[in-house]
Design an enzyme around this catalytic site. Sequence first.
Site, PDB file in Angstrom:
ATOM      1  N   ALA A  37       0.851  -1.189   0.000  1.00 56.62           N
ATOM      2  CA  ALA A  37       0.000   0.000   0.000  1.00 56.62           C
ATOM      3  C   ALA A  37       0.891   1.245   0.000  1.00 56.62           C
ATOM      4  O   ALA A  37       1.957   1.235   0.618  1.00 56.62           O
ATOM      5  CB  ALA A  37      -0.891   0.006   1.237  1.00 56.62           C
ATOM      6  N   ASP A  38       0.451   2.295  -0.687  1.00 54.83           N
ATOM      7  CA  ASP A  38       1.192   3.556  -0.574  1.00 54.83           C
ATOM      8  C   ASP A  38       0.500   4.421   0.494  1.00 54.83           C
ATOM      9  O   ASP A  38      -0.518   4.012   1.064  1.00 54.83           O
ATOM     10  CB  ASP A  38       1.310   4.276  -1.930  1.00 54.83           C
ATOM     11  CG  ASP A  38      -0.031   4.728  -2.496  1.00 54.83           C
ATOM     12  OD1 ASP A  38      -1.007   4.815  -1.736  1.00 54.83           O
ATOM     13  OD2 ASP A  38      -0.095   5.004  -3.702  1.00 54.83           O
ATOM     14  N   SER A  39       1.060   5.589   0.777  1.00 62.18           N
ATOM     15  CA  SER A  39       0.533   6.422   1.874  1.00 62.18           C
ATOM     16  C   SER A  39      -0.950   6.734   1.694  1.00 62.18           C
ATOM     17  O   SER A  39      -1.724   6.723   2.636  1.00 62.18           O
ATOM     18  CB  SER A  39       1.288   7.746   1.962  1.00 62.18           C
ATOM     19  OG  SER A  39       2.626   7.567   1.671  1.00 62.18           O
TER      20      SER A  39
END
Lengths: 78, 246
Positions: free
Chosen positions: A35-37
């Site tokens: 997951a990214d931010s």
Amino acid sequence: MAEVFDRVKKIIVEQLDVEEEKVTMEASFKDDLEADSLDVVELVMELEDEFDMEIADEEAEKINTVGDAVNYIDSTQS
Amino acid sequence: MLKGKNALVTGSSRGIGRAIALELAKQGANVAVNYAGSEDKAQAVVEEIENMGVKSFKVKANVADESDVKKMVKEVIGQFGTMDILVNNAGVTKDNLLMRMKPEEFDQVININLKGVFLCTKAVTRQMMKQKAGKIINVSSIVGVSGNPGQANYVAAKAGVIGLTKSTAKELASRNIHVNAVAPGFISTDMTDELTKEQKESMLSMIPLAKLGSAEDVAKTVRFLASDDANYITGQTIHIDGGMVM
């Protein structure tokens, strides 16, 4: 706790499109679940809706693993 | 062009904001009219919009106040159901030479013109992320690009809006949220009426198209950026200034 974990897991699987087996208490959103931010922000939003609660930004920032999310939600549910 | 879309335009009781609200409504959008002080004028805009056969209501909020902004956005989503278009237009001026400018005058303009854009954008983002669609248009100013004596606070805020636009565009692009800015030049409004004759003359001499712009010129560009015709545009600042700054 187990019930919270199952509900959280379901949302993670849907939201991040990952396999169920990968979603363990120890799994890190960024390192293990890719997951990214922004994904994490979105996930927190979904969790807020699911559990009908508001997670303050300061608390949300501390959520790095699946366990962090489950434990935080569990601590707020009476 | 915008049929069925729901929009919020901040500072739309008069001037450029009013023209934007009317233009979006003309294209079929429902428009929430935000104001801070001019309730009667806001009500007049609402009635004008309703006469076009779309929905509208006025909502009071100081864009520099986080709880005001949250309440406003909640109300708009509550009434309209979605939040498709946000136009951050609300702004003030407190002009003075830098040497004479009070820190409070600087803060006030930054708070409304820059922090207000941040707060409103933050407040609508949740909804737009869920929708996986959204258009945010920030009203900057050409002086945010070129600088202008006597407006250090205003210019700093408007330049800040351009940077904020770019950062927000990059952060939200993956969620199909488009963020752009417009930079009006010398537009005939209440705000420009307050400029001195010298300021006006010196600006006119720098405009290749040799005339003032109208609030409608700005509104039409905003309408374009708010529409699906602008789906491959994000992070841009469009100058609407008769060629003054190229």
